[in-house]
Design a protein around this motif. Structure first.
Motif, PDB file in Angstrom:
ATOM      1  N   TRP A 548      12.160  -0.318  18.499  1.00 38.71           N
ATOM      2  CA  TRP A 548      12.902  -1.171  19.130  1.00 38.71           C
ATOM      3  C   TRP A 548      12.296  -2.073  20.445  1.00 38.71           C
ATOM      4  CZ3 TRP A 548      18.025  -1.312  17.670  1.00 38.71           C
ATOM      5  CH2 TRP A 548      18.358  -0.274  16.855  1.00 38.71           C
ATOM      6  N   ARG A 549      11.185  -1.699  20.783  1.00 41.76           N
ATOM      7  CA  ARG A 549      10.685  -2.460  22.029  1.00 41.76           C
ATOM      8  C   ARG A 549       9.894  -3.526  21.767  1.00 41.76           C
ATOM      9  NH1 ARG A 549       8.093   2.170  21.304  1.00 41.76           N
ATOM     10  NH2 ARG A 549       5.703   2.131  21.548  1.00 41.76           N
ATOM     11  N   GLY A 550       9.677  -3.702  20.232  1.00 40.78           N
ATOM     12  CA  GLY A 550       8.637  -4.730  19.727  1.00 40.78           C
ATOM     13  C   GLY A 550       7.066  -4.269  19.925  1.00 40.78           C
ATOM     14  N   ALA A 551       6.503  -3.637  20.728  1.00 37.86           N
ATOM     15  CA  ALA A 551       5.368  -3.448  21.141  1.00 37.86           C
ATOM     16  C   ALA A 551       5.294  -2.039  20.507  1.00 37.86           C
ATOM     17  CB  ALA A 551       4.717  -3.487  22.274  1.00 37.86           C
ATOM     18  N   GLY A 552       3.947  -1.530  20.127  1.00 38.23           N
ATOM     19  CA  GLY A 552       3.963  -0.023  19.516  1.00 38.23           C
ATOM     20  C   GLY A 552       4.212   0.023  18.172  1.00 38.23           C
ATOM     21  N   SER A 553       4.136  -1.045  17.119  1.00 42.19           N
ATOM     22  CA  SER A 553       4.239  -1.144  15.854  1.00 42.19           C
ATOM     23  C   SER A 553       3.099  -0.350  15.214  1.00 42.19           C
ATOM     24  CB  SER A 553       4.393  -2.271  15.239  1.00 42.19           C
ATOM     25  OG  SER A 553       3.238  -3.009  15.531  1.00 42.19           O
ATOM     26  N   ARG A 554       3.307   0.430  13.975  1.00 39.93           N
ATOM     27  CA  ARG A 554       2.007   1.242  13.399  1.00 39.93           C
ATOM     28  C   ARG A 554       2.239   0.679  11.867  1.00 39.93           C
ATOM     29  NH1 ARG A 554       2.599   7.408  15.777  1.00 39.93           N
ATOM     30  NH2 ARG A 554       2.318   6.799  18.039  1.00 39.93           N
ATOM     31  N   VAL A 555       1.050   0.375  11.380  1.00 38.84           N
ATOM     32  CA  VAL A 555       0.704  -0.076  10.148  1.00 38.84           C
ATOM     33  C   VAL A 555      -0.170   0.856   9.147  1.00 38.84           C
ATOM     34  CG1 VAL A 555      -0.009  -2.103   8.625  1.00 38.84           C
ATOM     35  CG2 VAL A 555       0.888  -2.493  11.059  1.00 38.84           C
ATOM     36  N   LEU A 556       0.438   1.406   8.275  1.00 42.76           N
ATOM     37  CA  LEU A 556      -0.689   2.417   7.448  1.00 42.76           C
ATOM     38  C   LEU A 556      -0.807   1.517   6.104  1.00 42.76           C
ATOM     39  CD1 LEU A 556       1.407   5.647   7.645  1.00 42.76           C
ATOM     40  CD2 LEU A 556      -0.683   4.788   9.129  1.00 42.76           C
ATOM     41  N   ALA A 557      -2.254   1.511   5.597  1.00 37.94           N
ATOM     42  CA  ALA A 557      -2.483   1.029   4.352  1.00 37.94           C
ATOM     43  C   ALA A 557      -2.708   2.166   3.570  1.00 37.94           C
ATOM     44  CB  ALA A 557      -3.579   0.003   4.148  1.00 37.94           C
ATOM     45  N   GLN A 558      -2.081   2.356   2.189  1.00 40.36           N
ATOM     46  CA  GLN A 558      -2.274   3.618   1.407  1.00 40.36           C
ATOM     47  C   GLN A 558      -2.881   3.154   0.187  1.00 40.36           C
ATOM     48  OE1 GLN A 558       1.561   5.521   0.885  1.00 40.36           O
ATOM     49  NE2 GLN A 558       2.325   4.319   2.238  1.00 40.36           N
ATOM     50  N   PHE A 559      -3.685   4.070  -0.475  1.00 41.61           N
ATOM     51  CA  PHE A 559      -4.368   3.879  -1.647  1.00 41.61           C
ATOM     52  C   PHE A 559      -3.619   5.157  -2.662  1.00 41.61           C
ATOM     53  CE2 PHE A 559      -7.514   5.264  -4.728  1.00 41.61           C
ATOM     54  CZ  PHE A 559      -7.876   4.291  -5.478  1.00 41.61           C
ATOM     55  N   GLN A 560      -2.783   4.518  -3.620  1.00 44.23           N
ATOM     56  CA  GLN A 560      -1.952   5.740  -4.476  1.00 44.23           C
ATOM     57  C   GLN A 560      -2.876   5.759  -5.704  1.00 44.23           C
ATOM     58  OE1 GLN A 560       1.756   4.255  -4.508  1.00 44.23           O
ATOM     59  NE2 GLN A 560       2.436   4.732  -2.412  1.00 44.23           N
ATOM     60  N   ALA A 561      -3.616   6.805  -5.923  1.00 46.37           N
ATOM     61  CA  ALA A 561      -4.330   6.901  -7.178  1.00 46.37           C
ATOM     62  C   ALA A 561      -3.501   7.371  -8.337  1.00 46.37           C
ATOM     63  CB  ALA A 561      -5.592   7.921  -7.023  1.00 46.37           C
ATOM     64  N   PRO A 562      -3.911   7.127  -9.555  1.00 46.24           N
ATOM     65  CA  PRO A 562      -2.800   7.638 -10.618  1.00 46.24           C
ATOM     66  C   PRO A 562      -2.958   9.127 -10.562  1.00 46.24           C
ATOM     67  CG  PRO A 562      -4.888   6.648 -11.452  1.00 46.24           C
ATOM     68  CD  PRO A 562      -4.695   6.217  -9.977  1.00 46.24           C
ATOM     69  N   GLY A 563      -1.651   9.721 -10.790  1.00 44.91           N
ATOM     70  CA  GLY A 563      -1.885  11.074 -11.177  1.00 44.91           C
ATOM     71  C   GLY A 563      -1.504  11.931  -9.630  1.00 44.91           C
ATOM     72  N   GLU A 564      -1.640  11.165  -8.742  1.00 43.93           N
ATOM     73  CA  GLU A 564      -1.608  11.834  -7.251  1.00 43.93           C
ATOM     74  C   GLU A 564      -0.136  11.583  -6.662  1.00 43.93           C
ATOM     75  OE1 GLU A 564      -3.829  13.675  -5.737  1.00 43.93           O
ATOM     76  OE2 GLU A 564      -5.303  13.088  -7.036  1.00 43.93           O
ATOM     77  N   GLU A 565       0.433  12.780  -6.206  1.00 44.08           N
ATOM     78  CA  GLU A 565       1.716  12.741  -5.782  1.00 44.08           C
ATOM     79  C   GLU A 565       2.014  11.766  -4.617  1.00 44.08           C
ATOM     80  OE1 GLU A 565       3.500  16.762  -5.356  1.00 44.08           O
ATOM     81  OE2 GLU A 565       3.183  17.071  -7.594  1.00 44.08           O
ATOM     82  N   THR A 566       1.191  11.775  -3.659  1.00 46.70           N
ATOM     83  CA  THR A 566       1.212  11.241  -2.474  1.00 46.70           C
ATOM     84  C   THR A 566      -0.196  10.376  -2.220  1.00 46.70           C
ATOM     85  OG1 THR A 566       2.337  13.051  -1.500  1.00 46.70           O
ATOM     86  CG2 THR A 566       1.471  11.831  -0.077  1.00 46.70           C
ATOM     87  N   GLY A 567       0.175   9.099  -1.579  1.00 43.64           N
ATOM     88  CA  GLY A 567      -0.902   8.322  -1.287  1.00 43.64           C
ATOM     89  C   GLY A 567      -1.723   8.498  -0.292  1.00 43.64           C
ATOM     90  N   ALA A 568      -3.012   8.241  -0.091  1.00 41.95           N
ATOM     91  CA  ALA A 568      -4.033   8.644   0.723  1.00 41.95           C
ATOM     92  C   ALA A 568      -4.103   7.220   1.932  1.00 41.95           C
ATOM     93  CB  ALA A 568      -5.348   8.841   0.277  1.00 41.95           C
ATOM     94  N   ILE A 569      -4.144   7.744   3.110  1.00 39.28           N
ATOM     95  CA  ILE A 569      -4.101   6.548   4.013  1.00 39.28           C
ATOM     96  C   ILE A 569      -5.674   6.152   4.231  1.00 39.28           C
ATOM     97  CG2 ILE A 569      -3.923   6.144   6.781  1.00 39.28           C
ATOM     98  CD1 ILE A 569      -1.879   8.211   6.771  1.00 39.28           C
ATOM     99  N   ALA A 570      -5.479   4.859   3.667  1.00 40.42           N
ATOM    100  CA  ALA A 570      -7.036   4.078   3.767  1.00 40.42           C
ATOM    101  C   ALA A 570      -7.335   3.561   5.002  1.00 40.42           C
ATOM    102  CB  ALA A 570      -6.925   3.134   2.388  1.00 40.42           C
TER     103      ALA A 570
END
Length: 653
Positions: A548-570
């Motif tokens: 809401w304040r503009g600053a403090g945004s967070r960005v996550l890049a994920q690698f989603q391998a086939p067969g994995e239920e959840t992506g890994a944070i790259a």
């Protein structure tokens, strides 16, 4: 010599059993192993009048002072009954430090006397000290508030008796023995007083009473600044006063522009008058040019309860030391600038709740239904610039892993969706006539650990008049976060099974952006990559949480391998424009192991990345926006991407 004489001579002589001895190493081992439990015990026994910040620091200080100076004979009260191997109570070292914590916490609650030297536990803690921050445990629900109020009404020995019963699971006989060792004059009376607490012992394990899992918020910044200026002014008081008396001018003289210090402030007085609260008409949102919190009507069964509204306004203006105050990052927690708007006043579960809006902030006041006073909570959330998409719901109650929402008047129906199961139908959620929903599961803080930490991630589906549907989820704050999908320049609502399927493998990472004042979270699959050695196709996803304040945004890049239920944070970044409307480009890499056991550096960028190069622990280059290069286990590599015009695209870090 007869056999009886031999038996007599070889039998050990009966005598008193020597008292156990605890050395500093044994006590230190018990302290390190059970430190969170000991600090929680001290925090619960300390007098609530200290305030939550000082109770946290004092509990840590008392616990860290429990080590003996050398080998110490254990008192009888420190030796626990042997109730089963492996339990903390069976260790004399643990019994020693537990009794020291309990004794010090009880001493801290003894009032100071004029003719007696203060005990060490009665003084503010020397260490730890935290300047410029207030530390306090995370807020719980109405049940925890009620228990905190009941514990506040007990004396120190009764609080200790209740905590030893509930937290340590000790029988009354052992509780009496420990209280005697801690110096309590009448343990029987303490146990009898503790019998008056009707709450469940399970609540003692709540995060409400965990001084090792803390929230940090600034103190009253305006007051701190005023104190600093006052100290500076006091150092030069004689010079300043002499200068002001000698200078001409009428700034502080009668008739000058500033009013006297004792002058009345009508706006401040009106802000505390429940009769001056503003209220929107029931159907105003249908014809208003704005569709936000300003057109929410006042709802709830207690909108005419002047006493409740008056308490809420008074606590907002002057929260006492027993009030649990929390604010999302970047949100001021000061008094109302003028009459606020009433959005809700009613009973939710075991609490009375009031929700107010001052044009910039939402404020929620909650108190136990059993009575006003101690145990109240005050929460602030910044909502400036909220449109229809950002003002669809407000959290009115949170407790026992579930939340209840107050929904906007334009929300026609509400339902629950499990983000982990995109193919399942939405479950209709009960909603009262005043707009308050039934309970639905909250996103657990441990969700960021992966699929094993979140079997279900519940989201609230708001179906609005006119056909629009929005998906929001609770991230531990007063306002839920809006979920979107698609490219950062044109994000769209999560509608349809395809959009929900894109969120399914990202949902468990929502815990990584909790308690940050998040306004919206967008998930965007920016690349797909065929994996080496025929291992299938992976997906690269960028998840951006804006505040809401503009600053403090967070960005996550994920690698989603086939067969994995959840992506890994790259990769992850804080306060980065990457993957956002201002800079939609993104580049990230990961060290990956194939099914055959070979290691590779994989990297992918958004579509406008024309080439990628890897250096350092792996070497390689590729045209296009994906790369795969052989590597060794544990290799440290650096990625660089370039656009078609040669401009560099740095990797997300």
């Amino acid at each position: 010599m007869s056999s009886s004489d031999a038996a007599t001579r070889t039998a050990p002589s009966a005598g008193p059993e020597p008292a156990p001895v605890v050395d500093v190493e044994q006590a230190e081992a018990a302290l390190v192993e059970h430190y969170p439990r000991l600090v929680r015990l001290g925090y619960l026994v300390l007098p609530p009048s200290l305030g939550r910040n000082r109770r946290v620091l004092t509990a840590h200080w008392l616990t860290q002072r429990t080590l003996p100076r050398g080998r110490t004979t254990v008192e009888r009260a420190m030796v626990p009954a042997q109730r089963g191997a492996g339990r903390p109570g069976c260790d004399p070292g643990y019994g020693y430090v537990r009794l020291r914590v309990l004794r010090s916490a009880l001493e801290a609650g003894v009032p100071l006397r004029r003719r007696a030297w203060p005990r060490r536990a009665q003084l503010p803690p020397l260490l730890p000290q935290v300047w410029g921050l207030r530390l306090f445990p995370r807020s719980g629900g109405a049940d925890e508030l009620a228990l905190d109020q009941q514990l506040s009404a007990l004396g120190g020995p009764a609080r200790a008796a209740y905590v030893l019963r509930g937290l340590e699971r000790l029988p009354d006989a052992e509780v009496r023995r420990i209280l005697e060792g801690a110096g309590v004059a009448d343990p029987h009376a303490a146990l009898a007083e503790a019998d008056g607490v009707a709450a469940s012992y399970e609540l003692l394990g709540s995060s409400e009473f965990d001084p090792c899992s803390l929230q940090a918020r600034p103190p009253d910044l305006m007051r701190r600044r005023q104190h600093g200026r006052a100290a500076l002014a006091a150092a030069a008081a004689a010079l300043v006063c002499g200068t002001l008396l000698a200078l001409p001018g009428d700034g502080l003289a009668p008739g000058g522009p500033a009013a006297p210090a004792h002058a009345r402030n009508p706006a401040a007085e009106a802000a505390l008058d429940p009769g001056k609260l503003t209220r929107a008409a029931d159907g105003e949102w249908r014809s208003s040019a704005r569709t936000d919190f300003s057109v929410w009507p006042a709802r709830g069964s207690r909108t005419d309860d002047r006493e409740l509204l008056g308490r809420a306004l008074a606590v907002w203006a002057r929260p006492g030391p027993s009030v649990q105050v929390s604010a999302t990052p970047g949100t001021a927690s000061g008094a109302p600038p003028g009459p606020a708007q009433l959005l809700y006043a009613g009973e939710v579960g075991r609490a009375r709740v009031v929700v107010l809006y001052d044009g910039l902030r939402l404020v929620r006041y909650a108190e136990p239904r059993s009575g006003a006073g101690g145990g109240a909570a005050l929460d602030f959330a910044r909502v400036d610039g909220a449109g229809q998409a950002g003002s669809g719901a407000v959290v009115v109650s949170r407790g026992k892993g579930a939340v209840r929402y107050l929904t906007a008047p334009w929300v026609r129906t509400v339902a629950v969706r499990d983000l982990r199961d995109p193919g399942s139908p939405a479950r209709e959620l009960e909603r009262a006539p005043d707009g308050v929903t039934g309970p639905l599961p909250a996103v657990a803080p441990s969700a960021s650990r992966g699929a094993s930490g979140c079997a279900e991630v519940a989201a609230l589906e708001l179906r609005e008049e006119g056909g629009g549907t929005r998906l929001v989820t609770d991230l531990g704050e007063l306002t839920p976060a809006r979920l979107t999908s698609g490219r950062p320049q044109a994000p769209h609502e999560v509608e349809g099974e395809a959009a929900r399927a894109a969120w399914a493998r990202t949902a468990c990472l929502l815990g990584a952006v909790r308690s940050n004042g998040v306004r919206s979270v967008n998930s965007w699959a920016y690349a797909t990559q065929r994996l080496p050695e025929g291992n299938g196709t992976a997906t690269w996803v960028c998840t951006r949480a804006d505040t809401w304040r503009g600053a403090g945004s967070r960005v996550l890049a994920q690698f989603q391998a086939p067969g994995e239920e959840t992506g890994a944070i790259a990769a992850r970044a804080q306060d980065s424009p990457a993957c956002g409307a201002r800079d939609p480009r993104v580049l990230a890499g990961v060290l990956w192991k194939s099914r055959a056991g070979h290691w590779h550096v994989l990297a992918a960028g958004s579509k406008d990345v024309a080439s990628i190069r890897v250096t350092g622990g792996a070497q390689g280059a590729a045209r296009g926006h994906t790369l795969a290069a052989p590597a060794r286990k544990g290799a440290q590599a650096q990625l660089t991407g370039r656009l078609a015009n040669g401009k560099k695209v740095p990797a997300l870090r």
